[in-house]
Design a protein around this motif. Structure first.
Motif, PDB file in Angstrom:
ATOM      1  N   ARG A 138       0.827  -1.207   0.000  1.00 53.87           N
ATOM      2  CA  ARG A 138       0.000   0.000   0.000  1.00 53.87           C
ATOM      3  C   ARG A 138       0.858   1.252   0.000  1.00 53.87           C
ATOM      4  O   ARG A 138       1.879   1.319   0.672  1.00 53.87           O
ATOM      5  N   ILE A 139       0.389   2.262  -0.735  1.00 57.19           N
ATOM      6  CA  ILE A 139       1.087   3.538  -0.718  1.00 57.19           C
ATOM      7  C   ILE A 139       0.928   4.210   0.638  1.00 57.19           C
ATOM      8  O   ILE A 139       1.769   4.997   1.048  1.00 57.19           O
ATOM      9  N   GLY A 140      -0.139   3.896   1.374  1.00 54.88           N
ATOM     10  CA  GLY A 140      -0.226   4.302   2.769  1.00 54.88           C
ATOM     11  C   GLY A 140      -0.892   5.631   3.027  1.00 54.88           C
ATOM     12  O   GLY A 140      -0.294   6.531   3.605  1.00 54.88           O
ATOM     13  N   TRP A 141      -2.149   5.785   2.593  1.00 51.81           N
ATOM     14  CA  TRP A 141      -2.951   6.951   2.964  1.00 51.81           C
ATOM     15  C   TRP A 141      -4.021   6.506   3.944  1.00 51.81           C
ATOM     16  O   TRP A 141      -4.442   5.359   3.940  1.00 51.81           O
ATOM     17  N   TYR A 142      -4.449   7.410   4.784  1.00 49.42           N
ATOM     18  CA  TYR A 142      -5.515   7.068   5.711  1.00 49.42           C
ATOM     19  C   TYR A 142      -6.442   8.264   5.882  1.00 49.42           C
ATOM     20  O   TYR A 142      -6.052   9.412   5.735  1.00 49.42           O
ATOM     21  N   GLU A 143      -7.684   7.954   6.184  1.00 50.17           N
ATOM     22  CA  GLU A 143      -8.677   8.983   6.464  1.00 50.17           C
ATOM     23  C   GLU A 143      -8.582   9.363   7.938  1.00 50.17           C
ATOM     24  O   GLU A 143      -8.605   8.501   8.815  1.00 50.17           O
ATOM     25  N   THR A 144      -8.476  10.656   8.213  1.00 46.82           N
ATOM     26  CA  THR A 144      -8.437  11.108   9.592  1.00 46.82           C
ATOM     27  C   THR A 144      -9.860  11.251  10.133  1.00 46.82           C
ATOM     28  O   THR A 144     -10.826  11.304   9.381  1.00 46.82           O
ATOM     29  N   GLY A 145      -9.957  11.311  11.453  1.00 47.30           N
ATOM     30  CA  GLY A 145     -11.247  11.584  12.064  1.00 47.30           C
ATOM     31  C   GLY A 145     -11.674  10.534  13.054  1.00 47.30           C
ATOM     32  O   GLY A 145     -10.960   9.560  13.324  1.00 47.30           O
ATOM     33  N   LEU A 146     -12.855  10.714  13.593  1.00 52.84           N
ATOM     34  CA  LEU A 146     -13.373   9.824  14.631  1.00 52.84           C
ATOM     35  C   LEU A 146     -13.893   8.519  14.077  1.00 52.84           C
ATOM     36  O   LEU A 146     -13.963   7.520  14.772  1.00 52.84           O
ATOM     37  N   ARG A 147     -14.311   8.538  12.811  1.00 52.79           N
ATOM     38  CA  ARG A 147     -14.868   7.352  12.175  1.00 52.79           C
ATOM     39  C   ARG A 147     -16.080   6.815  12.930  1.00 52.79           C
ATOM     40  O   ARG A 147     -16.235   5.617  13.147  1.00 52.79           O
ATOM     41  N   LEU A 148     -16.942   7.716  13.407  1.00 52.36           N
ATOM     42  CA  LEU A 148     -18.180   7.270  14.033  1.00 52.36           C
ATOM     43  C   LEU A 148     -19.167   6.848  12.951  1.00 52.36           C
ATOM     44  O   LEU A 148     -18.877   6.923  11.763  1.00 52.36           O
ATOM     45  N   ASP A 149     -20.346   6.423  13.361  1.00 44.71           N
ATOM     46  CA  ASP A 149     -21.290   5.830  12.411  1.00 44.71           C
ATOM     47  C   ASP A 149     -21.767   6.818  11.357  1.00 44.71           C
ATOM     48  O   ASP A 149     -22.022   6.452  10.221  1.00 44.71           O
ATOM     49  N   ASP A 150     -21.912   8.075  11.731  1.00 48.44           N
ATOM     50  CA  ASP A 150     -22.381   9.050  10.761  1.00 48.44           C
ATOM     51  C   ASP A 150     -21.859  10.431  11.139  1.00 48.44           C
ATOM     52  O   ASP A 150     -21.316  10.643  12.227  1.00 48.44           O
ATOM     53  N   LYS A 151     -22.039  11.370  10.239  1.00 48.43           N
ATOM     54  CA  LYS A 151     -21.505  12.714  10.427  1.00 48.43           C
ATOM     55  C   LYS A 151     -22.149  13.410  11.621  1.00 48.43           C
ATOM     56  O   LYS A 151     -21.488  14.182  12.326  1.00 48.43           O
ATOM     57  N   GLU A 152     -23.427  13.151  11.884  1.00 43.26           N
ATOM     58  CA  GLU A 152     -24.096  13.797  13.010  1.00 43.26           C
ATOM     59  C   GLU A 152     -23.438  13.409  14.329  1.00 43.26           C
ATOM     60  O   GLU A 152     -23.231  14.245  15.205  1.00 43.26           O
ATOM     61  N   LYS A 153     -23.113  12.125  14.481  1.00 39.31           N
ATOM     62  CA  LYS A 153     -22.423  11.683  15.696  1.00 39.31           C
ATOM     63  C   LYS A 153     -21.039  12.315  15.795  1.00 39.31           C
ATOM     64  O   LYS A 153     -20.599  12.721  16.876  1.00 39.31           O
ATOM     65  N   ASP A 154     -20.365  12.384  14.655  1.00 41.11           N
ATOM     66  CA  ASP A 154     -19.040  12.991  14.621  1.00 41.11           C
ATOM     67  C   ASP A 154     -19.119  14.448  15.079  1.00 41.11           C
ATOM     68  O   ASP A 154     -18.344  14.898  15.937  1.00 41.11           O
ATOM     69  N   ASP A 155     -20.045  15.196  14.508  1.00 34.36           N
ATOM     70  CA  ASP A 155     -20.197  16.608  14.865  1.00 34.36           C
ATOM     71  C   ASP A 155     -20.597  16.762  16.329  1.00 34.36           C
ATOM     72  O   ASP A 155     -20.145  17.692  17.017  1.00 34.36           O
ATOM     73  N   ALA A 156     -21.438  15.857  16.835  1.00 31.79           N
ATOM     74  CA  ALA A 156     -21.870  15.925  18.228  1.00 31.79           C
ATOM     75  C   ALA A 156     -20.692  15.742  19.173  1.00 31.79           C
ATOM     76  O   ALA A 156     -20.583  16.406  20.213  1.00 31.79           O
ATOM     77  N   TRP A 157     -19.783  14.818  18.803  1.00 33.60           N
ATOM     78  CA  TRP A 157     -18.607  14.602  19.647  1.00 33.60           C
ATOM     79  C   TRP A 157     -17.741  15.852  19.682  1.00 33.60           C
ATOM     80  O   TRP A 157     -17.305  16.292  20.753  1.00 33.60           O
ATOM     81  N   TRP A 158     -17.504  16.451  18.518  1.00 33.19           N
ATOM     82  CA  TRP A 158     -16.694  17.668  18.471  1.00 33.19           C
ATOM     83  C   TRP A 158     -17.371  18.787  19.264  1.00 33.19           C
ATOM     84  O   TRP A 158     -16.697  19.548  19.984  1.00 33.19           O
ATOM     85  N   ASP A 159     -18.687  18.908  19.146  1.00 25.41           N
ATOM     86  CA  ASP A 159     -19.406  19.946  19.888  1.00 25.41           C
ATOM     87  C   ASP A 159     -19.217  19.754  21.392  1.00 25.41           C
ATOM     88  O   ASP A 159     -19.020  20.726  22.144  1.00 25.41           O
ATOM     89  N   ALA A 160     -19.294  18.488  21.836  1.00 26.55           N
ATOM     90  CA  ALA A 160     -19.128  18.205  23.260  1.00 26.55           C
ATOM     91  C   ALA A 160     -17.710  18.540  23.714  1.00 26.55           C
ATOM     92  O   ALA A 160     -17.511  19.120  24.794  1.00 26.55           O
ATOM     93  N   LEU A 161     -16.709  18.183  22.900  1.00 25.21           N
ATOM     94  CA  LEU A 161     -15.325  18.486  23.262  1.00 25.21           C
ATOM     95  C   LEU A 161     -15.113  19.996  23.360  1.00 25.21           C
ATOM     96  O   LEU A 161     -14.511  20.489  24.319  1.00 25.21           O
ATOM     97  N   ILE A 162     -15.614  20.728  22.384  1.00 27.05           N
ATOM     98  CA  ILE A 162     -15.437  22.178  22.399  1.00 27.05           C
ATOM     99  C   ILE A 162     -16.155  22.785  23.599  1.00 27.05           C
ATOM    100  O   ILE A 162     -15.672  23.746  24.219  1.00 27.05           O
ATOM    101  N   SER A 163     -17.299  22.214  23.966  1.00 27.84           N
ATOM    102  CA  SER A 163     -17.998  22.686  25.162  1.00 27.84           C
ATOM    103  C   SER A 163     -17.151  22.470  26.407  1.00 27.84           C
ATOM    104  O   SER A 163     -17.062  23.349  27.280  1.00 27.84           O
ATOM    105  N   HIS A 164     -16.508  21.302  26.527  1.00 27.98           N
ATOM    106  CA  HIS A 164     -15.608  21.042  27.654  1.00 27.98           C
ATOM    107  C   HIS A 164     -14.466  22.058  27.675  1.00 27.98           C
ATOM    108  O   HIS A 164     -14.067  22.537  28.745  1.00 27.98           O
ATOM    109  N   ILE A 165     -13.930  22.366  26.505  1.00 26.49           N
ATOM    110  CA  ILE A 165     -12.817  23.319  26.432  1.00 26.49           C
ATOM    111  C   ILE A 165     -13.280  24.701  26.880  1.00 26.49           C
ATOM    112  O   ILE A 165     -12.597  25.399  27.641  1.00 26.49           O
TER     113      ILE A 165
END
Length: 743
Positions: A399-426
Motif C-alpha cells: 500500500r502507498i499508505g494513505w488514511y482517512e483522519t477523524g473519529l470514524r463514528l457511524d455518521d456525520k451527526e455523531k461525529d459533529d456531536a462529539w466535536w461539539d461536546a469536546l469544544i464545550s468542555h474546552i
C-alpha cells in the motif's frame, strides 16, 4: 477485503552460478515457511543467449524460464500458488536480487511466462491474482510512515531542455501532452477536460492554470492534487536538480519524472535543465542522494521515458533509453524510496498512454501499488513492450499508505456531536490535554527511529521487535555503561545532534557552534535551548499542535515529553505558565518545588506538568524500563507525589490524549497510573464521556479504529472512549478549524 499471501524468491551469488531461496508467508500470518528442500536450489543463466534475444520476447521468456524454473524451485512456487488459491488469497511474488549480482538486475524478469501453461505465450504478471515486484533492500532504516488522505499530493516534473535534437540527438518532449496524460491518470482533471484543452491547443500556461484550479477541488474529492516543475521556453531553468530537490522538501507522496536519460561510465544520467534552460546532464546517484536526505521522501516515484528517444541517438546516448531509468530506479529504491516504477526499454507512447492512466486509476481505488501495476500491465498485454514497466518495492503491505483522519463514528451527526461536546468542555475549562511523544516527531523524528539508531550505535543484541523500544534500548545502554547517568547523557547528546542536523541553518550561531566537553546539565540545557528555538520556528504555522493547544487557554497541560515547548507556546500567548515535574523517587524529593498545596492552576497561570521529568533536571527523566516501573510503584505508594490540582483534573475533566501509540511505555504507565488513582471511578461515569485518545495509524498495534476502541473498553474499563484516527498534527488541524469556526 482481499487477503494476501507472500512468496519471496531470493537469488544470490554462489560458486559457479547462483542459489535460490523461497520463503512463503500464508495469509493472515507472520510466520515464514521455507519451501525448498535443503533451503536452496542452484541456478545458472545464459546471459549471452539472453542478450542476443532482447528483441524476441517469446524466445527470451522461454530461455529465462528454463533457467529460473529448476525442478525444486518450480515445485516451491507451485506450492505457494496453490496454497494461496486454496484460501482465495492474492499471491504477492517478490524477487529479491543481491546488490552484488548486477547481471541479474539487467534481466527482463517481467517477460516471464506462466510455467503452468507450457507451449503458450501467457504472461505470468498480467493477472491480478499474482502481483510481482522486485525487492531491493535499503540501508535507510527510517520507518515508512503513513500519510493522511487530505494531505496527499503529487509533483510532476517534465524536463525538456534546450539542445535536445542538436547538442544531444534526442527529440523534444511534448510537455503539454505528458502533463495532461498524468493529470488525467491521477484523477486531477477529467478526461473530457484534458481533451478540450488538446482540442483548443492550449499552451502550457493555460494548462497549468486549469490544473491549479482542479487541484484545489481535488482536495475535497478522491483525487490527487498535483504541482508541477515543467520546462517552459518562456521561463528557463524550472526543471533543475536543485529546484526538484527543494520542491520535494515540501513533502510529496508521488514524484512523476519525465526526462531523457543516458547510461555512461556504468552510471545513470538524466538530461534535466540548468538555470538557463539548457541541457544539464545530472548523475542519477546525485538525485538519489538528494532524495535520501529529505526528512520525508516520496512514497512512489514514477520514472517515465519517451519513445522519442528511439531514433538517431548519439553514441553517448545510445544506451540511455534501455538502461538509465531502470538503473536509476534501483538507485532510488536503495536510497529508501519505498516504491519505484521505471521503464526498462524504449517504451512506446501508445503503451505509456494506456499504462499510466490505468495504473493511477487502480492505485487511487485501493492504494495497492503492485496490484495497480498488474492491472495496468494487463491493459497493455497485447503490446510487445508490456513487460517494460518495472516495479521496485519494499512495502510489505503493497500500500502507498494513505488514511482517512477523524473519529470514524457511524455518521456525520455523531461525529459533529462529539466535536461539539469536546469544544464545550474546552470552553468550560474542563479538558486536560495530555501530550505524548508524537508531538516531538516533527522535531527529532519518531521515538522508534531514535531507538533503532541508538541501538545500532551500541550493538543492541535483543530481538528485532525490541529494537524500536526506546526504554528497552536505554535499559541496555544503562547496563552496559554501568550507570543510567551515562545513558541519559548519551541520549541527550543524540537528540541534540539530531536537532542540529535537521535545523542547523535555522538555529542561531550560539546554538550551532556549542563545542567542547559538556556536563550532563550543560548538555541538557543546550538540548532544551535547541528545542525551544525549533519550537518557535514551527509555531509560525497557525495549526502547529503546541500553538493550537496554547490558544485554548486551559488551566492544565500534561506533557510526557521533557522539553519546554508547551511552556514556551503558552508564554507566547501572553500567559504565565508554571512548569513542574513529578518527584517520582526519593532522590528527587529534596529538590525545591514550584507548587504548594494551595496552588490552583488557572487559564491565566496554567500548569505544565511533566510526569516523566524535565530537561531542567536530568535526574528527573524517566528513561529506562526500570525507571517506568519505579515511577508507577512510586506514585502508587505515595499519592502526594502527584499535585492535588493534577489529580483533580485527571478525574474531573475530559482527558485528551495526543501523540501516543498504545504500546508506548509512556502511554501504558501514564494511563495505568490514572486508572489506579483515587477517584478514577469518575472516568467511568457519563459526565465526562468524551475522552479522546489519538491513535497514530502508522502504528501496527491496530488496523482500524473499532479494534482500538474495543481494546480500550476492555483493558481500561472505560466505556465511552472515542478514538481519533490520525496523528497529533492531524488532530490539531481539525481542532484548529472547528475552534475557529465556533468563533
Amino acid at each position: 477485503m482481499p487477503i494476501y499471501a507472500d512468496v519471496e524468491i531470493s537469488l544470490k551469488q554462489a560458486e559457479g552460478g547462483y542459489r535460490a531461496e523461497v520463503r512463503y508467508t500464508p495469509p493472515n500470518s507472520d510466520s515464514e515457511v521455507h519451501l525448498l528442500p535443503g533451503d536452496s536450489a542452484r541456478l545458472n543463466f545464459d546471459f549471452e543467449a539472453l542478450n542476443r534475444l532482447n528483441d524476441d520476447s517469446s524466445a527470451y521468456a522461454q530461455i529465462l524460464g528454463e533457467s529460473l524454473w529448476s525442478e525444486p524451485l518450480l515445485a516451491a512456487f507451485r506450492t505457494a500458488r496453490t496454497t494461496a488459491q486454496a484460501t482465495n488469497a492474492t499471491l504477492r511474488m517478490r524477487l529479491f536480487l543481491d546488490h552484488d549480482c548486477p547481471k541479474l538486475h539487467d534481466l527482463h524478469w517481467e517477460k516471464l511466462r506462466d510455467p503452468d501453461k507450457p507451449g503458450t505465450d501467457v504472461s505470468l504478471f498480467t493477472d491480478q491474482t499474482l502481483l510481482f515486484s522486485r525487492y531491493l533492500s535499503s540501508d535507510d532504516l527510517r520507518p515508512i510512515d503513513m500519510r493522511p488522505m487530505r494531505d496527499r499530493k503529487a509533483l510532476v516534473v517534465i524536463a525538456n531542455p534546450r539542445g535536445l535534437g542538436s547538442t544531444v540527438a534526442l527529440a523534444a518532449i511534448d510537455v503539454e501532452g505528458e502533463l495532461l496524460r498524468v493529470a488525467v491518470g491521477l484523477g486531477t482533471i477529467r478526461e473530457e477536460q484534458a481533451q478540450k484543452l488538446k482540442d483548443d491547443k492550449a499552451n502550457l500556461g493555460t494548462i497549468l492554470e486549469e490544473l491549479a484550479r482542479a487541484s484545489e477541488s481535488a482536495k475535497l474529492e478522491k483525487r490527487i492534487p498535483l504541482e508541477t516543475l515543467c520546462s517552459d521556453p518562456n521561463k528557463p531553468g524550472i526543471a533543475t536538480l536543485n529546484k526538484i530537490a527543494t520542491k520535494l522538501g515540501e513533502g510529496y507522496d508521488i514524484l512523476y519524472l519525465v526526462c531523457h536519460g543516458a547510461f555512461t561510465d556504468e552510471q545513470a544520467r538524466l538530461f534535466l535543465e540548468d538555470d538557463k534552460g539548457n541541457i544539464a546532464g545530472e548523475w542519477g546517484a546525485e538525485l538519489a542522494k538528494r532524495l535520501k536526505e529529505l526528512p520525508q521522501r516520496p512514497r512512489l516515484v514514477v520514472l517515465a521515458s519517451c519513445q522519442s528517444a528511439g531514433d538517431g541517438l548519439t553514441e553517448e546516448a545510445s544506451q540511455g533509453p534501455l538502461n538509465s531509468l531502470t538503473t536509476l530506479g534501483a538507485l532510488l529504491a536503495n536510497a529508501g524510496v519505498p516504491a519505484v516504477i521505471a521503464m526498462q526499454g524504449k517504451v512506446t507512447m501508445e503503451t505509456v498512454e494506456k499504462f499510466m492512466p490505468r495504473f493511477f486509476t487502480e492505485l487511487i481505488r485501493d492504494e495497492q501499488i503492485d496490484r495497480a501495476v498488474a492491472a495496468a500491465r494487463g491493459e497493455v498485454r497485447d503490446h510487445g513492450d508490456c513487460w517494460m514497466p518495472v516495479l521496485f518495492m519494499r512495502l510489505k503491505s503493497g500500500r502507498i499508505g494513505w488514511y482517512e483522519t477523524g473519529l470514524r463514528l457511524d455518521d456525520k451527526e455523531k461525529d459533529d456531536a462529539w466535536w461539539d461536546a469536546l469544544i464545550s468542555h474546552i470552553e468550560d475549562k474542563q479538558c486536560t490535554p495530555i501530550l505524548g511523544p508524537g508531538l516531538q516527531e516533527s522535531f527529532v523524528g519518531p521515538a522508534r527511529e531514535i531507538a533503532r539508531r541508538w541501538g545500532d550505535e551500541h550493538n543492541f543484541p535483543m530481538a528485532p521487535n525490541n529494537r524500536d523500544d526506546l526504554p528497552q534500548v536505554a535499559q541496555y545502554v544503562a547496563i552496559t555503561k554501568l550507570t543510567k547517568d551515562v545513558a541519559c547523557k548519551e541520549l541527550i547528546k543524540h537528540l541534540s545532534q539530531e536537532l542540529l542536523k535537521r535545523y542547523e541553518n535555522k538555529l542561531p550561531e550560539n546554538l550551532r557552534t556549542a563545542t567542547g566537553r559538556l556536563s550532563q546539565n550543560e548538555a541538557a540545557q543546550l538540548l532544551s535551548a535547541r528545542f525551544s528555538e525549533v519550537g518557535k520556528l514551527l509555531r509560525e504555522a497557525e495549526d502547529e499542535p503546541h500553538r493550537v493547544f496554547a490558544s485554548l487557554k486551559l488551566p492544565l497541560y500534561i506533557s510526557a515529553n521533557s522539553d519546554n515547548i508547551m511552556g514556551d507556546a503558552l508564554t507566547k500567548q501572553g500567559q504565565n505558565p508554571v512548569v513542574e515535574f513529578c518527584r517520582w523517587n526519593h532522590d528527587l524529593e529534596d529538590l525545591p518545588a514550584k507548587l504548594d498545596q494551595d496552588f490552583e492552576a488557572t487559564p491565566e497561570k496554567p500548569l505544565v506538568y511533566h510526569p516523566f521529568g524535565h530537561l531542567s533536571q536530568p535526574d528527573s527523566l524517566v528513561l529506562t524500563l526500570d525507571d517506568y516501573l519505579d515511577y508507577l510503584i512510586g506514585i502508587s505508594k505515595d499519592a502526594t507525589r502527584t499535585p492535588d490540582t493534577v489529580s483533580a483534573a485527571l478525574t474531573k475533566s475530559a482527558l485528551l490524549f495526543l501523540g501516543f501509540q498504545v504500546d508506548d511505555w509512556s502511554f501504558r504507565v501514564l494511563f495505568r497510573s490514572i486508572v489506579n488513582q483515587e477517584g478514577s471511578e469518575l472516568l467511568k461515569k457519563k459526565k465526562y464521556t468524551h475522552v479522546a485518545v489519538q491513535i497514530d495509524p502508522a502504528s501496527d498495534s491496530f488496523k482500524d479504529p473499532e479494534s482500538a476502541r474495543s481494546y480500550f473498553k476492555t483493558y481500561f474499563g472505560v466505556s465511552d472512549i472515542n478514538i481519533y484516527w490520525g496523528s497529533a498534527d492531524d488532530f490539531a488541524k481539525d481542532l484548529h478549524a472547528r475552534w475557529n469556526s465556533e468563533g
